[in-house]
Scaffold this active site. Structure first.
Site: not given
Length: 494
Positions: A436, A338
């Site tokens: 994630h 991310c």
């Protein structure tokens, strides 16, 4: 209406989140419909919900403990710190603005409406709502307009149980002091206390329990011994993760693959590390500011960030950019997740001032990609495979911005809907992804460990989490007065 019980604490990190998770599993095992609820949370460790929003990761774990899917109503107000004085405000799963701490006080009346609406919705579908307070019940300076602790309890007539942590010391003063400083009307909401994380012979603290009960007038509901494996469950914030790292054993580290994780001020979604920490062949080392990235690291993992540009500047100020370049030259591997993925590129632009003043900064240049931050936030559960190994994964996206460039032609993953994600450098040593939860999948985690030359195990991570929740629930049942807690919850008038 459902029964309701609120667990408040004498301070942060006294174990409120895990007590709620354990009680949720305990009562759910008894056949009750249980819902966790936290009116207001402050955390950059968030989870994507089944209804397309985001909530604190602790509430997602509590929902799992209760055998239900997480929803935005379980944490209607989430504050995600962007600086030392300001936070992004998420209401019922969606970003509604950013406010400094002082400005936030003016938000509270309208936020209470959302809190009460979410609480009513959960109450309508449950037999029991377990409510978690925030921070300390004794922060009387924050009591006016409070929506997180006694303000909520009083507004909904929800009885409170107060938790103190003996492991940090001063638990008698913490519990008795809470009674001293809070208003009598607030103190009347507290129906009992729990002392958490006791080590040693419980009989040695029987006098302490009696003193607390005598000085406060609150009955003792239990002395909970330290439960070491609770540390393998996702931590609420970075302080909890640091505690777990400090408590890790040193034995055998020289035979384990080192995964180094630079700790930046706005680190986010660091529960990505939890499955790695459970692997016996892995040594996850948190690299604190001022410390170099260890030369023996097999992998440097750059985790998510709430303010990617500021954290990138912080990374450079520590000299970690130089360490990373040397790590790659020596043949080491780098993974960015991310915000960490965005840092690895050639540049990050924030033309709309999403994370601060409009600006563009150079990235680390380890991937040939560029990122532009945008206001639209991607909150999406995903499944797919990594293209290099074919190993499956199940996780979620939670990010602002778009990343493009030549290295995205060597994508890291393909999602089940056909989309491609991430980028890999030409030499294959640097990888970036927006996924994630990547390492919770056993096949995906083992593929990475094999790639690093680390010893793999037959660990089934998701089963381990549920097993720990089951055993922690049994632990609470053995040491708390559960029938009295159930009776107290029946006093709710919400």
């Amino acid at each position: 209406m459902a029964r309701a019980l609120m667990i408040q604490g004498t301070g942060s990190n006294v174990g409120k989140s895990l007590v709620v998770a354990g009680l949720a599993r305990l009562f759910a095992r008894r056949g009750l419909k249980v819902r966790p609820f936290k009116p207001q949370n402050m955390s950059n460790n968030a989870a994507v919900t089944s209804d397309g929003g985001e909530i604190g990761r602790a509430q997602a774990l509590q929902a799992r403990a209760a055998f239900v899917a997480p929803t935005v109503h379980m944490n209607p107000v989430l504050l995600k710190p962007q600086s030392d004085v300001g936070s992004q405000i998420i209401v019922q799963g969606r970003r509604v603005g950013t406010a400094k701490a002082r400005e936030f006080q003016a938000w509270k009346p309208r936020l209470m409406e959302a809190v009460l609406g979410s609480f009513r919705q959960l109450s309508d579908e449950a037999d029991l709502v377990l409510v978690e307070g925030a921070g300390s019940a004794s922060e009387v300076n924050l009591r006016p307009g409070d929506i997180a602790n006694m303000g909520f309890a009083r507004a909904t007539h929800t009885p409170v149980v107060l938790v103190g942590d003996i492991d940090r010391g001063g638990v008698i003063a913490s519990l008795v002091g809470t009674k001293v400083v809070i208003a009598p009307e607030d103190a009347a909401m507290i129906r009992g206390f729990i002392v958490n994380r006791f080590r040693g012979d419980p009989s040695l603290f029987s006098g302490g329990m009696a003193i607390i009960a005598e000085r406060t007038g609150w009955p003792a509901l239990g002395l909970v011994p330290h439960f070491a494996e609770a540390g393998l469950l996702p931590a609420e914030d970075i302080l909890g993760l640091r505690r777990q790292a400090d408590g890790a054993g040193e034995g055998g580290r020289d035979r384990r693959a080192v995964i180094a994780v630079p700790v930046m001020p706005r680190i986010a979604n660091f529960d990505d590390l939890d499955p790695l920490r459970t692997e016996p062949g892995v040594d996850v080392q948190l690299v604190e500011p001022g410390k170099p990235i260890p030369a023996e690291a097999a992998l440097v993992l750059l985790p998510g960030s709430k303010t990617t540009i500021d954290d990138l500047l912080f990374l450079r100020a520590q000299g970690w950019d130089i360490d990373l370049a040397g790590h790659v030259r020596r043949g080491g591997r780098v993974l960015g997740i991310c915000g960490g993925y965005q840092m690895l590129g050639r540049s990050i632009a924030d033309p709309q001032g999403i994370e601060g003043p409009p600006r563009q900064v150079p990235g680390l240049g380890l991937l040939d990609v560029e990122t532009v931050l945008t206001a639209d936030k991607n909150l999406t559960p995903v499944t797919g495979i990594s293209l290099a190994t074919g190993a499956p994964f199940s996780g979620y996206e939670m990010h602002l911005g778009q990343t493009e460039g030549p290295d995205t032609g060597r994508a890291f993953a393909r999602f089940a809907d056909g989309r491609r994600d991430g980028a890999v450098s030409a030499d294959g040593r640097v990888t970036g992804t927006y996924v994630h939860g990547l390492f919770a999948g056993d096949a995906q985690r083992r593929a990475w460990l094999a790639h690093l030359g680390a010893a793999t195990s037959n660990l089934a991570y998701e089963a381990l989490v549920d097993d720990i929740l089951d055993r922690f629930a049994a632990h609470l049942e053995a040491h708390l007065d559960i029938e009295r807690l159930w009776a107290i919850a029946g006093e709710a008038e919400g």
